[in-house]
Design an enzyme around this catalytic site. Sequence first.
Site, PDB file in Angstrom:
ATOM      1  N   ASP A 147       0.854  -1.193   0.000  1.00 11.82           N
ATOM      2  CA  ASP A 147       0.000   0.000   0.000  1.00 11.82           C
ATOM      3  C   ASP A 147       0.888   1.239   0.000  1.00 11.82           C
ATOM      4  O   ASP A 147       1.585   1.514   0.967  1.00 11.82           O
ATOM      5  CB  ASP A 147      -0.892   0.002   1.252  1.00 11.82           C
ATOM      6  CG  ASP A 147      -1.858   1.170   1.260  1.00 11.82           C
ATOM      7  OD1 ASP A 147      -2.979   1.019   0.750  1.00 11.82           O
ATOM      8  OD2 ASP A 147      -1.473   2.262   1.743  1.00 11.82           O
ATOM      9  N   TYR A 202       3.289   9.810  -0.737  1.00  7.28           N
ATOM     10  CA  TYR A 202       4.361   9.235   0.094  1.00  7.28           C
ATOM     11  C   TYR A 202       5.736   9.444  -0.543  1.00  7.28           C
ATOM     12  O   TYR A 202       6.754   9.298   0.139  1.00  7.28           O
ATOM     13  CB  TYR A 202       4.146   7.724   0.341  1.00  7.28           C
ATOM     14  CG  TYR A 202       2.871   7.335   1.045  1.00  7.28           C
ATOM     15  CD1 TYR A 202       2.034   8.290   1.625  1.00  7.28           C
ATOM     16  CD2 TYR A 202       2.480   5.998   1.136  1.00  7.28           C
ATOM     17  CE1 TYR A 202       0.845   7.920   2.250  1.00  7.28           C
ATOM     18  CE2 TYR A 202       1.297   5.629   1.773  1.00  7.28           C
ATOM     19  CZ  TYR A 202       0.485   6.592   2.309  1.00  7.28           C
ATOM     20  OH  TYR A 202      -0.692   6.224   2.931  1.00  7.28           O
ATOM     21  N   LYS A 251      -2.639   5.872  -4.531  1.00  4.47           N
ATOM     22  CA  LYS A 251      -3.742   6.797  -4.240  1.00  4.47           C
ATOM     23  C   LYS A 251      -3.588   8.125  -4.974  1.00  4.47           C
ATOM     24  O   LYS A 251      -2.469   8.611  -5.167  1.00  4.47           O
ATOM     25  CB  LYS A 251      -3.820   7.063  -2.722  1.00  4.47           C
ATOM     26  CG  LYS A 251      -3.770   5.786  -1.884  1.00  4.47           C
ATOM     27  CD  LYS A 251      -3.917   6.013  -0.393  1.00  4.47           C
ATOM     28  CE  LYS A 251      -3.604   4.737   0.373  1.00  4.47           C
ATOM     29  NZ  LYS A 251      -2.209   4.600   0.773  1.00  4.47           N
ATOM     30  N   HIS A 293      -7.610   9.571  -2.083  1.00  3.10           N
ATOM     31  CA  HIS A 293      -6.922   9.546  -0.788  1.00  3.10           C
ATOM     32  C   HIS A 293      -7.740  10.217   0.331  1.00  3.10           C
ATOM     33  O   HIS A 293      -7.825   9.690   1.436  1.00  3.10           O
ATOM     34  CB  HIS A 293      -5.556  10.228  -0.949  1.00  3.10           C
ATOM     35  CG  HIS A 293      -4.533   9.769   0.031  1.00  3.10           C
ATOM     36  ND1 HIS A 293      -3.197   9.646  -0.275  1.00  3.10           N
ATOM     37  CD2 HIS A 293      -4.630   9.414   1.333  1.00  3.10           C
ATOM     38  CE1 HIS A 293      -2.532   9.215   0.792  1.00  3.10           C
ATOM     39  NE2 HIS A 293      -3.377   9.085   1.779  1.00  3.10           N
TER      40      HIS A 293
END
Length: 279
Positions: free
Chosen positions: A46, A51, A76, A109
């Site tokens: 994930d 990120y 996402k 998200h």
Amino acid sequence: MANIPTLTLNDGITIPQLGYGVFKVPPADTERAVSEALEIGYRHIDTAAIYGNEEGVGAAIAASGIPREELFITTKLWNDRHDGDEPNAAIAESLERLGLDRVDLYLVHWPTPARDNYVHAWEKMIELRDAGLTRSIGVSNHLVPHLERIVEATGVVPSVNQIELHPAYQQRDITAWAAEHDVKIESWGPLGQGKYDLFGAEPVAAAAQAHGKTPAQAVLRWHLQKGYIVFPKSVRRERLEENLDVFDFELTDAEVAAIDAMDAGDGSGRVSAHPDEVN
Ligand code: NAD
């Protein structure tokens, strides 16, 4: 290798119930950490555009030699990419960084309610799925009114809702809605992000002791027995191994009920941002 159970989403896609989440794994460490996770036996990763580590995830996938169909990769759509055709560009960029033709699951998200564009974002997700860029589509951090609105507008029910969920914060209104609409819950922050003394709490400590397991393993087991999908984060090999070693014991109904009772029911157990605040 651990035999990780799978769940079937409402679109028929199967997903490993336990995976590895890479929020806050530094980009420079990501290839190593994900490679280790894959070596240990994780098959579900994930990540998210925000990120900043999709490239490391992609490098680990490429180096692993694991057949693509054995992996389940989620990423996402970030909050500033909801408008117009931005979602098309955003997924193309994520796929490029991941070195993939398609992901297995693509999520909105956050709903960013102040922007009031999450219905449009959801319409675009449907288009991206239909174009074959992702096998399944879901949402993250959506509250019941957001879920109701996107389903009402499109008739398409998300396959998952990925929300903050751990013993002190169980979001029962959302889990009830999800159960009613066949939406799987993915628990983010499943270990409470280390922000409260979850492992020292009596119901957790007692369950761990009774089964000769660690408190983290008892909590992960609780998520799994509740039917939630989890992907705890760690960059330490021994913890990656520990978090996967949860399929040789079962909590009793009483142990599950005792952990269920850890949520005060007033929202006070939340450890991270509330969806209304993230825009
Ligand atoms: P988490 O609850 O998994 O906590 C991670 C922390 O727990 C780590 O920093 C580590 O120190 C500790 N830990 C991990 N395994 C342990 C063990 N066996 N024993 C003791 N401590 C241990 O929190 P998280 O990383 O925020 O959540 C997991 C994943 O959920 C993320 O990596 C990400 O993929 C996802 N996530 C999604 C959202 C979202 O908005 N959709 C937000 C946060 C996280």
